[in-house]
Design a protein around this motif. Structure first.
Motif, PDB file in Angstrom:
ATOM      1  N   ASN A 175       1.086  -1.080  -0.094  1.00  0.00           N
ATOM      2  CA  ASN A 175      -0.088   0.054   0.170  1.00  0.00           C
ATOM      3  C   ASN A 175       1.012   1.030  -0.157  1.00  0.00           C
ATOM      4  OD1 ASN A 175      -1.813   1.984   0.564  1.00  0.00           O
ATOM      5  ND2 ASN A 175      -2.938   1.212   2.195  1.00  0.00           N
ATOM      6  N   TYR A 176       1.271   1.503  -1.257  1.00  0.00           N
ATOM      7  CA  TYR A 176       2.161   2.628  -1.234  1.00  0.00           C
ATOM      8  C   TYR A 176       2.050   3.998  -0.445  1.00  0.00           C
ATOM      9  CZ  TYR A 176       2.809   0.441  -5.803  1.00  0.00           C
ATOM     10  OH  TYR A 176       2.988  -0.507  -6.527  1.00  0.00           O
ATOM     11  N   SER A 177       0.848   4.412  -0.287  1.00  0.00           N
ATOM     12  CA  SER A 177       0.610   5.717   0.349  1.00  0.00           C
ATOM     13  C   SER A 177       0.784   5.356   1.749  1.00  0.00           C
ATOM     14  CB  SER A 177      -0.745   6.388   0.032  1.00  0.00           C
ATOM     15  OG  SER A 177      -1.856   5.284  -0.012  1.00  0.00           O
ATOM     16  N   GLU A 178       0.356   4.208   2.373  1.00  0.00           N
ATOM     17  CA  GLU A 178       0.467   3.885   3.510  1.00  0.00           C
ATOM     18  C   GLU A 178       2.064   3.767   4.000  1.00  0.00           C
ATOM     19  OE1 GLU A 178      -0.625   3.645   7.308  1.00  0.00           O
ATOM     20  OE2 GLU A 178      -2.083   3.862   5.589  1.00  0.00           O
ATOM     21  N   LYS A 181       3.964   7.638   3.657  1.00  0.00           N
ATOM     22  CA  LYS A 181       3.413   8.714   4.088  1.00  0.00           C
ATOM     23  C   LYS A 181       4.340   9.302   5.032  1.00  0.00           C
ATOM     24  CE  LYS A 181       1.253   7.046   8.125  1.00  0.00           C
ATOM     25  NZ  LYS A 181       0.188   6.246   8.932  1.00  0.00           N
TER      26      LYS A 181
ATOM     27  N   SER B  73      -5.381   4.930  -8.594  1.00  0.00           N
ATOM     28  CA  SER B  73      -3.963   4.486  -8.101  1.00  0.00           C
ATOM     29  C   SER B  73      -3.121   5.704  -8.187  1.00  0.00           C
ATOM     30  CB  SER B  73      -3.121   3.328  -8.956  1.00  0.00           C
ATOM     31  OG  SER B  73      -4.080   2.508  -9.332  1.00  0.00           O
ATOM     32  N   LYS B  76      -4.023   7.929  -5.467  1.00  0.00           N
ATOM     33  CA  LYS B  76      -3.602   7.803  -3.936  1.00  0.00           C
ATOM     34  C   LYS B  76      -2.328   7.723  -3.610  1.00  0.00           C
ATOM     35  CE  LYS B  76      -6.938   4.148  -3.372  1.00  0.00           C
ATOM     36  NZ  LYS B  76      -7.580   2.937  -4.219  1.00  0.00           N
ATOM     37  N   PHE B  77      -1.360   7.384  -4.693  1.00  0.00           N
ATOM     38  CA  PHE B  77       0.009   7.812  -4.523  1.00  0.00           C
ATOM     39  C   PHE B  77       0.976   7.894  -5.703  1.00  0.00           C
ATOM     40  CE2 PHE B  77       4.437   6.042  -4.287  1.00  0.00           C
ATOM     41  CZ  PHE B  77       5.155   6.702  -3.450  1.00  0.00           C
ATOM     42  N   SER B  78       1.602   8.741  -5.761  1.00  0.00           N
ATOM     43  CA  SER B  78       2.542   9.036  -7.283  1.00  0.00           C
ATOM     44  C   SER B  78       3.695   9.621  -6.675  1.00  0.00           C
ATOM     45  CB  SER B  78       1.889   9.898  -8.107  1.00  0.00           C
ATOM     46  OG  SER B  78       1.745  11.067  -7.503  1.00  0.00           O
ATOM     47  N   THR B 174       9.979  10.733   2.963  1.00  0.00           N
ATOM     48  CA  THR B 174       9.179  10.480   4.088  1.00  0.00           C
ATOM     49  C   THR B 174       9.513  11.225   5.367  1.00  0.00           C
ATOM     50  OG1 THR B 174      10.492   8.731   4.943  1.00  0.00           O
ATOM     51  CG2 THR B 174       9.136   8.010   3.316  1.00  0.00           C
TER      52      THR B 174
END
Lengths: 213, 202
Positions: A175-178, A181, B73, B76-78, B174
Protein backbone atom coordinates in the motif's frame (compact mmCIF):
# COMPACT_ATOMS: atom_id res chain seq x y z
CA UNK A 1 4.35 19.92 -89.34
CA UNK A 2 2.39 21.61 -86.63
CA UNK A 3 2.39 20.09 -83.15
CA UNK A 4 -1.41 19.86 -83.17
CA UNK A 5 -1.27 17.50 -86.09
CA UNK A 6 0.46 14.76 -84.12
CA UNK A 7 -0.77 11.30 -84.81
CA UNK A 8 -3.33 10.36 -82.11
CA UNK A 9 -2.00 6.82 -82.21
CA UNK A 10 1.45 8.03 -81.30
CA UNK A 11 0.10 9.88 -78.28
CA UNK A 12 -1.72 6.79 -77.14
CA UNK A 13 1.47 4.74 -77.35
CA UNK A 14 3.37 7.31 -75.30
CA UNK A 15 0.64 7.42 -72.65
CA UNK A 16 0.50 3.66 -72.40
CA UNK A 17 4.27 3.48 -72.03
CA UNK A 18 4.13 6.13 -69.33
CA UNK A 19 1.51 4.22 -67.36
CA UNK A 20 3.40 0.95 -67.81
CA UNK A 21 6.57 2.45 -66.37
CA UNK A 22 4.70 3.71 -63.31
CA UNK A 23 3.07 0.32 -62.76
CA UNK A 24 6.42 -1.44 -63.17
CA UNK A 25 7.86 0.99 -60.64
CA UNK A 26 5.21 0.06 -58.11
CA UNK A 27 5.94 -3.62 -58.44
CA UNK A 28 9.70 -3.33 -58.25
CA UNK A 29 9.58 -0.98 -55.23
CA UNK A 30 11.74 -2.50 -52.54
CA UNK A 31 9.44 -4.01 -50.01
CA UNK A 32 10.64 -3.44 -46.45
CA UNK A 33 11.67 -6.66 -44.74
CA UNK A 34 9.38 -6.16 -41.79
CA UNK A 35 6.09 -4.40 -41.73
CA UNK A 36 3.70 -3.59 -38.91
CA UNK A 37 0.45 -5.44 -39.39
CA UNK A 38 -1.24 -4.04 -36.31
CA UNK A 39 -1.88 -0.34 -35.95
CA UNK A 40 -0.88 1.30 -32.69
CA UNK A 41 -4.45 1.12 -31.44
CA UNK A 42 -4.62 -2.59 -32.22
CA UNK A 43 -1.26 -3.15 -30.56
CA UNK A 44 -2.48 -1.43 -27.42
CA UNK A 45 -5.64 -3.50 -27.41
CA UNK A 46 -3.65 -6.68 -27.91
CA UNK A 47 -1.90 -6.14 -24.58
CA UNK A 48 -5.12 -7.00 -22.76
CA UNK A 49 -5.58 -10.17 -24.77
CA UNK A 50 -5.57 -13.03 -22.30
CA UNK A 51 -5.00 -15.44 -25.21
CA UNK A 52 -1.63 -13.85 -25.97
CA UNK A 53 -0.15 -15.05 -22.69
CA UNK A 54 1.04 -18.50 -21.73
CA UNK A 55 0.71 -19.55 -18.11
CA UNK A 56 3.30 -21.71 -16.38
CA UNK A 57 0.71 -24.40 -15.61
CA UNK A 58 0.04 -24.72 -19.33
CA UNK A 59 3.63 -25.88 -19.65
CA UNK A 60 2.81 -29.15 -17.93
CA UNK A 61 0.88 -30.36 -20.98
CA UNK A 62 3.64 -29.29 -23.31
CA UNK A 63 6.34 -31.08 -21.36
CA UNK A 64 4.35 -34.28 -21.11
CA UNK A 65 3.77 -34.08 -24.89
CA UNK A 66 0.00 -33.97 -24.48
CA UNK A 67 0.03 -30.69 -26.31
CA UNK A 68 2.44 -31.08 -29.21
CA UNK A 69 1.35 -27.98 -31.07
CA UNK A 70 3.63 -25.73 -29.05
CA UNK A 71 7.23 -24.74 -29.66
CA UNK A 72 9.16 -23.13 -26.84
CA UNK A 73 11.74 -20.52 -27.78
CA UNK A 74 14.42 -19.47 -25.33
CA UNK A 75 15.48 -15.88 -26.00
CA UNK A 76 18.45 -15.85 -23.62
CA UNK A 77 21.96 -16.04 -24.91
CA UNK A 78 23.52 -19.32 -25.87
CA UNK A 79 25.68 -19.61 -22.77
CA UNK A 80 22.81 -19.12 -20.31
CA UNK A 81 20.72 -21.53 -22.36
CA UNK A 82 23.38 -24.19 -22.12
CA UNK A 83 23.41 -23.82 -18.35
CA UNK A 84 19.78 -24.87 -18.13
CA UNK A 85 16.56 -24.45 -20.06
CA UNK A 86 13.05 -25.80 -20.31
CA UNK A 87 13.25 -29.26 -21.93
CA UNK A 88 12.60 -29.18 -25.66
CA UNK A 89 13.04 -25.44 -25.97
CA UNK A 90 14.81 -24.04 -29.00
CA UNK A 91 17.39 -21.36 -28.41
CA UNK A 92 17.10 -18.21 -30.51
CA UNK A 93 18.99 -15.44 -28.79
CA UNK A 94 17.03 -12.18 -28.95
CA UNK A 95 19.83 -10.67 -31.03
CA UNK A 96 19.39 -13.32 -33.73
CA UNK A 97 15.64 -12.97 -34.14
CA UNK A 98 15.90 -10.98 -37.35
CA UNK A 99 18.40 -13.34 -38.96
CA UNK A 100 16.88 -14.84 -42.09
CA UNK A 101 17.49 -18.35 -40.81
CA UNK A 102 15.52 -17.91 -37.61
CA UNK A 103 12.95 -15.46 -38.91
CA UNK A 104 12.02 -17.78 -41.77
CA UNK A 105 11.74 -20.60 -39.28
CA UNK A 106 9.32 -18.57 -37.18
CA UNK A 107 7.37 -17.64 -40.31
CA UNK A 108 7.12 -21.31 -41.18
CA UNK A 109 5.80 -22.13 -37.72
CA UNK A 110 3.27 -19.32 -38.13
CA UNK A 111 2.01 -20.65 -41.42
CA UNK A 112 1.70 -24.13 -39.90
CA UNK A 113 -0.38 -22.72 -37.08
CA UNK A 114 2.06 -23.83 -34.39
CA UNK A 115 1.93 -21.84 -31.15
CA UNK A 116 5.29 -20.33 -30.29
CA UNK A 117 5.97 -19.46 -26.66
CA UNK A 118 8.76 -16.98 -26.02
CA UNK A 119 10.52 -16.89 -22.71
CA UNK A 120 13.44 -15.10 -21.16
CA UNK A 121 14.92 -14.93 -17.69
CA UNK A 122 11.80 -13.21 -16.46
CA UNK A 123 8.69 -12.02 -18.18
CA UNK A 124 10.18 -8.62 -18.91
CA UNK A 125 12.96 -10.02 -21.07
CA UNK A 126 10.54 -11.70 -23.45
CA UNK A 127 7.82 -9.08 -23.24
CA UNK A 128 9.37 -6.64 -25.73
CA UNK A 129 10.13 -9.22 -28.44
CA UNK A 130 6.67 -10.69 -27.91
CA UNK A 131 5.04 -7.27 -28.45
CA UNK A 132 7.19 -6.81 -31.53
CA UNK A 133 6.14 -10.07 -33.15
CA UNK A 134 2.51 -9.42 -32.34
CA UNK A 135 2.71 -6.01 -33.97
CA UNK A 136 4.11 -7.69 -37.06
CA UNK A 137 1.07 -9.92 -37.18
CA UNK A 138 2.43 -13.12 -35.64
CA UNK A 139 -0.65 -13.96 -33.62
CA UNK A 140 0.66 -17.45 -32.87
CA UNK A 141 3.35 -16.05 -30.60
CA UNK A 142 2.77 -15.96 -26.86
CA UNK A 143 4.81 -14.89 -23.88
CA UNK A 144 5.53 -17.18 -20.94
CA UNK A 145 4.42 -15.47 -17.75
CA UNK A 146 6.99 -15.65 -15.01
CA UNK A 147 9.78 -16.55 -17.41
CA UNK A 148 12.46 -19.13 -16.79
CA UNK A 149 13.03 -18.06 -13.19
CA UNK A 150 9.49 -18.98 -12.23
CA UNK A 151 9.63 -22.25 -14.14
CA UNK A 152 12.88 -23.24 -12.47
CA UNK A 153 11.46 -22.63 -9.04
CA UNK A 154 8.23 -24.51 -9.66
CA UNK A 155 9.21 -27.18 -12.16
CA UNK A 156 8.52 -29.94 -9.67
CA UNK A 157 4.82 -29.23 -9.75
CA UNK A 158 3.81 -26.87 -12.49
CA UNK A 159 0.11 -27.64 -12.36
CA UNK A 160 0.06 -26.33 -8.82
CA UNK A 161 0.86 -22.86 -10.07
CA UNK A 162 -2.71 -22.62 -11.28
CA UNK A 163 -3.63 -21.34 -7.85
CA UNK A 164 -0.49 -19.29 -7.48
CA UNK A 165 -0.92 -15.77 -8.72
CA UNK A 166 2.50 -14.44 -7.84
CA UNK A 167 3.76 -14.68 -11.40
CA UNK A 168 1.08 -12.37 -12.68
CA UNK A 169 2.66 -8.96 -12.65
CA UNK A 170 1.24 -5.49 -12.76
CA UNK A 171 -0.11 -5.47 -9.24
CA UNK A 172 0.96 -3.38 -6.28
CA UNK A 173 2.68 -5.44 -3.59
CA UNK A 174 2.35 -2.69 -1.03
CA UNK A 175 0.00 0.00 0.00
CA UNK A 176 2.21 2.75 -1.31
CA UNK A 177 0.53 5.73 0.29
CA UNK A 178 0.56 3.95 3.64
CA UNK A 179 4.20 2.98 3.35
CA UNK A 180 5.45 6.27 2.05
CA UNK A 181 3.41 8.71 4.08
CA UNK A 182 5.38 11.40 5.83
CA UNK A 183 6.10 10.61 9.47
CA UNK A 184 4.40 12.79 12.07
CA UNK A 185 5.58 16.26 12.90
CA UNK A 186 7.43 15.32 16.09
CA UNK A 187 9.71 13.13 14.09
CA UNK A 188 10.40 15.85 11.62
CA UNK A 189 11.37 18.12 14.49
CA UNK A 190 13.97 15.69 15.74
CA UNK A 191 15.09 15.37 12.21
CA UNK A 192 15.54 19.09 12.06
CA UNK A 193 17.62 19.12 15.23
CA UNK A 194 19.83 16.36 14.03
CA UNK A 195 20.20 17.79 10.66
CA UNK A 196 21.67 20.98 11.95
CA UNK A 197 24.67 21.48 9.83
CA UNK A 198 27.64 23.09 11.38
CA UNK A 199 28.01 26.58 10.13
CA UNK A 200 31.39 27.24 8.83
CA UNK A 201 32.44 30.81 8.80
CA UNK A 202 35.17 31.61 6.53
CA UNK A 203 37.24 34.67 6.89
CA UNK A 204 36.80 37.02 4.08
CA UNK A 205 39.69 36.97 1.84
CA UNK A 206 41.66 40.08 2.12
CA UNK A 207 41.55 41.83 -1.12
CA UNK A 208 44.75 41.74 -2.94
CA UNK A 209 46.71 44.90 -2.78
CA UNK A 210 44.84 47.36 -4.83
CA UNK A 211 46.39 49.94 -6.93
CA UNK A 212 49.84 49.27 -8.12
CA UNK A 213 52.27 50.58 -10.51
CA UNK B 1 -10.08 21.35 -79.86
CA UNK B 2 -7.60 18.65 -80.45
CA UNK B 3 -8.66 15.22 -79.28
CA UNK B 4 -5.24 14.56 -77.83
CA UNK B 5 -5.53 17.48 -75.45
CA UNK B 6 -8.95 16.44 -74.25
CA UNK B 7 -7.67 12.95 -73.66
CA UNK B 8 -4.61 14.16 -71.74
CA UNK B 9 -6.69 16.54 -69.62
CA UNK B 10 -9.05 13.75 -68.68
CA UNK B 11 -6.12 11.50 -67.77
CA UNK B 12 -4.59 14.16 -65.54
CA UNK B 13 -7.93 14.77 -63.84
CA UNK B 14 -8.26 11.05 -63.24
CA UNK B 15 -4.81 10.87 -61.68
CA UNK B 16 -5.56 13.93 -59.56
CA UNK B 17 -8.73 12.36 -58.13
CA UNK B 18 -6.66 9.31 -57.31
CA UNK B 19 -4.59 11.42 -54.91
CA UNK B 20 -7.74 12.02 -52.86
CA UNK B 21 -7.92 8.34 -52.04
CA UNK B 22 -4.34 7.99 -50.85
CA UNK B 23 -4.18 6.55 -47.34
CA UNK B 24 -3.80 9.12 -44.60
CA UNK B 25 -0.32 9.24 -43.21
CA UNK B 26 0.17 9.35 -39.47
CA UNK B 27 1.62 12.58 -38.12
CA UNK B 28 4.64 10.95 -36.55
CA UNK B 29 7.15 8.91 -38.43
CA UNK B 30 7.02 5.41 -37.04
CA UNK B 31 10.22 3.69 -36.10
CA UNK B 32 11.16 0.94 -38.52
CA UNK B 33 10.39 -2.53 -37.12
CA UNK B 34 14.00 -3.71 -37.29
CA UNK B 35 15.19 -0.62 -35.42
CA UNK B 36 12.45 -1.09 -32.86
CA UNK B 37 13.44 -4.69 -32.15
CA UNK B 38 17.07 -3.70 -31.88
CA UNK B 39 16.21 -1.14 -29.24
CA UNK B 40 13.86 -3.49 -27.43
CA UNK B 41 16.73 -5.89 -26.92
CA UNK B 42 19.07 -3.23 -25.57
CA UNK B 43 18.80 -2.75 -21.83
CA UNK B 44 19.75 0.94 -22.11
CA UNK B 45 16.23 2.16 -21.46
CA UNK B 46 16.20 0.91 -17.89
CA UNK B 47 16.93 3.28 -15.04
CA UNK B 48 17.03 2.20 -11.42
CA UNK B 49 14.96 3.56 -8.58
CA UNK B 50 18.18 4.99 -7.12
CA UNK B 51 18.83 7.00 -10.27
CA UNK B 52 15.27 8.33 -10.29
CA UNK B 53 15.47 9.20 -6.58
CA UNK B 54 18.70 11.06 -7.16
CA UNK B 55 17.20 13.03 -10.02
CA UNK B 56 14.19 13.99 -7.91
CA UNK B 57 16.37 15.07 -5.00
CA UNK B 58 18.61 17.03 -7.34
CA UNK B 59 15.48 18.66 -8.76
CA UNK B 60 16.70 17.73 -12.22
CA UNK B 61 14.63 19.89 -14.58
CA UNK B 62 14.98 17.42 -17.44
CA UNK B 63 13.15 14.63 -15.59
CA UNK B 64 9.58 13.94 -16.68
CA UNK B 65 8.04 11.10 -14.68
CA UNK B 66 5.07 9.45 -16.33
CA UNK B 67 2.80 7.23 -14.25
CA UNK B 68 1.04 4.73 -16.53
CA UNK B 69 -1.25 3.27 -13.85
CA UNK B 70 -4.93 4.14 -13.72
CA UNK B 71 -6.20 7.44 -12.36
CA UNK B 72 -7.35 6.01 -9.00
CA UNK B 73 -3.99 4.51 -8.14
CA UNK B 74 -2.28 7.69 -9.25
CA UNK B 75 -4.40 9.82 -6.97
CA UNK B 76 -3.62 7.63 -3.97
CA UNK B 77 0.11 7.73 -4.46
CA UNK B 78 2.52 9.00 -7.05
CA UNK B 79 6.10 10.09 -7.27
CA UNK B 80 7.09 13.73 -6.99
CA UNK B 81 5.89 15.80 -9.93
CA UNK B 82 4.79 12.75 -11.92
CA UNK B 83 2.11 13.14 -14.56
CA UNK B 84 -0.55 10.51 -15.07
CA UNK B 85 -1.01 8.97 -18.50
CA UNK B 86 -2.82 5.64 -18.08
CA UNK B 87 -1.54 3.05 -20.55
CA UNK B 88 -5.00 2.80 -22.15
CA UNK B 89 -4.95 6.45 -23.16
CA UNK B 90 -1.32 6.72 -24.14
CA UNK B 91 -2.22 7.07 -27.82
CA UNK B 92 -4.77 9.84 -27.33
CA UNK B 93 -3.92 13.06 -29.05
CA UNK B 94 -4.02 15.26 -25.96
CA UNK B 95 -1.30 13.17 -24.35
CA UNK B 96 1.11 13.52 -27.23
CA UNK B 97 2.25 16.93 -26.06
CA UNK B 98 4.02 15.30 -23.13
CA UNK B 99 6.33 13.32 -25.39
CA UNK B 100 9.16 14.39 -27.60
CA UNK B 101 9.92 17.63 -25.74
CA UNK B 102 13.54 18.42 -26.58
CA UNK B 103 15.83 17.95 -23.60
CA UNK B 104 13.27 16.12 -21.47
CA UNK B 105 13.82 12.57 -20.29
CA UNK B 106 10.55 10.73 -20.01
CA UNK B 107 10.67 7.99 -17.36
CA UNK B 108 7.74 5.59 -17.32
CA UNK B 109 6.80 3.76 -14.18
CA UNK B 110 3.97 1.49 -13.03
CA UNK B 111 3.49 -1.05 -10.25
CA UNK B 112 6.35 -3.08 -11.67
CA UNK B 113 8.03 -2.72 -15.02
CA UNK B 114 5.78 -4.58 -17.45
CA UNK B 115 3.22 -1.86 -18.13
CA UNK B 116 5.88 0.82 -18.18
CA UNK B 117 7.89 -1.24 -20.64
CA UNK B 118 4.83 -1.69 -22.85
CA UNK B 119 4.29 2.06 -22.79
CA UNK B 120 7.91 2.43 -23.80
CA UNK B 121 7.57 0.05 -26.77
CA UNK B 122 4.48 1.87 -28.04
CA UNK B 123 5.93 5.37 -27.71
CA UNK B 124 9.20 4.20 -29.22
CA UNK B 125 7.31 2.87 -32.21
CA UNK B 126 5.71 6.31 -32.50
CA UNK B 127 9.25 7.62 -32.85
CA UNK B 128 9.67 9.42 -29.53
CA UNK B 129 13.20 9.36 -28.22
CA UNK B 130 14.69 9.90 -24.78
CA UNK B 131 12.18 7.64 -23.06
CA UNK B 132 13.09 5.35 -20.19
CA UNK B 133 11.61 2.75 -17.85
CA UNK B 134 12.05 2.64 -14.10
CA UNK B 135 12.96 -0.96 -13.35
CA UNK B 136 10.93 -2.69 -10.68
CA UNK B 137 8.41 0.14 -10.65
CA UNK B 138 6.77 1.35 -7.47
CA UNK B 139 7.15 -2.02 -5.77
CA UNK B 140 10.89 -1.69 -5.96
CA UNK B 141 10.63 1.99 -5.10
CA UNK B 142 9.11 0.98 -1.78
CA UNK B 143 11.69 -1.77 -1.23
CA UNK B 144 14.70 0.34 -2.03
CA UNK B 145 13.93 3.97 -1.33
CA UNK B 146 11.07 4.09 1.16
CA UNK B 147 12.06 1.02 3.11
CA UNK B 148 15.70 0.23 2.36
CA UNK B 149 17.22 -2.88 3.86
CA UNK B 150 20.62 -2.94 5.46
CA UNK B 151 23.03 -5.00 3.35
CA UNK B 152 24.58 -8.06 5.04
CA UNK B 153 27.93 -7.58 6.73
CA UNK B 154 29.85 -9.34 4.01
CA UNK B 155 28.38 -7.19 1.28
CA UNK B 156 30.82 -5.19 -0.81
CA UNK B 157 31.60 -1.64 0.13
CA UNK B 158 29.48 -0.26 -2.70
CA UNK B 159 26.39 -1.91 -1.22
CA UNK B 160 26.88 0.11 1.94
CA UNK B 161 27.39 3.28 -0.01
CA UNK B 162 24.18 2.59 -1.83
CA UNK B 163 22.45 1.93 1.48
CA UNK B 164 23.67 5.25 2.85
CA UNK B 165 22.24 7.00 -0.18
CA UNK B 166 18.94 5.19 0.19
CA UNK B 167 18.67 6.13 3.85
CA UNK B 168 19.22 9.73 2.87
CA UNK B 169 16.63 9.45 0.12
CA UNK B 170 14.21 7.81 2.56
CA UNK B 171 14.60 10.82 4.82
CA UNK B 172 14.02 13.14 1.90
CA UNK B 173 10.82 11.43 0.77
CA UNK B 174 9.24 10.52 4.09
CA UNK B 175 10.94 12.73 6.64
CA UNK B 176 11.72 9.63 8.67
CA UNK B 177 14.08 9.95 11.61
CA UNK B 178 17.47 8.76 10.64
CA UNK B 179 19.52 6.58 12.89
CA UNK B 180 22.35 8.01 14.87
CA UNK B 181 24.79 5.96 12.88
CA UNK B 182 24.37 7.92 9.76
CA UNK B 183 24.34 11.32 11.40
CA UNK B 184 27.70 10.89 12.94
CA UNK B 185 29.57 11.80 9.84
CA UNK B 186 32.19 14.23 10.87
CA UNK B 187 32.52 17.44 9.04
CA UNK B 188 36.05 18.33 8.44
CA UNK B 189 36.81 21.75 7.26
CA UNK B 190 39.84 22.27 5.19
CA UNK B 191 40.89 25.84 5.40
CA UNK B 192 43.01 27.34 2.82
CA UNK B 193 46.26 28.52 4.13
CA UNK B 194 46.42 32.19 4.38
CA UNK B 195 48.33 33.66 1.63
CA UNK B 196 51.18 35.87 2.48
CA UNK B 197 50.36 39.47 1.81
CA UNK B 198 51.53 40.40 -1.62
CA UNK B 199 55.06 41.33 -1.27
CA UNK B 200 56.94 43.67 -3.39
CA UNK B 201 55.22 46.39 -5.29
CA UNK B 202 56.03 49.87 -5.94
Amino acid sequence: MHVHDLNPKKTLVVVILFVMIIIAGFFTLKQPRFKYKLSLEQSLKMLNDEEACFHPWQLADVLSKVNSNVVLVDLRDNFTYSRGHIPGAENISAYDLTDDKYFDHLKELYSKGVTVVLYGKDRLQANGPWMWFRQLGFDNIKVLLGGYDYYKEHKADLSKSKEDKSYILGKPDYNYSEMAKPVNSSASVTKKNKKKTPVIRRKKRTTTASGGC
Amino acid sequence: MNRNYIFLTLLMLLLATGVLFLPEKPEYKQTKPEDLLYEIIQPTRYVTTDQVAKMIIDKDPSLELVDVRDVNSFEKFSLTNAINIPLDSILSESNQEYFGIPGMKVVFYSDDDIKADEAWVLTRRMGYKDTYVMTGGLNRWIETIINPKMPPDDAPYTAFEQYEFRKGAQMYFTGVKIEAKTTKAKVTVHRKKKKAAPSGGC
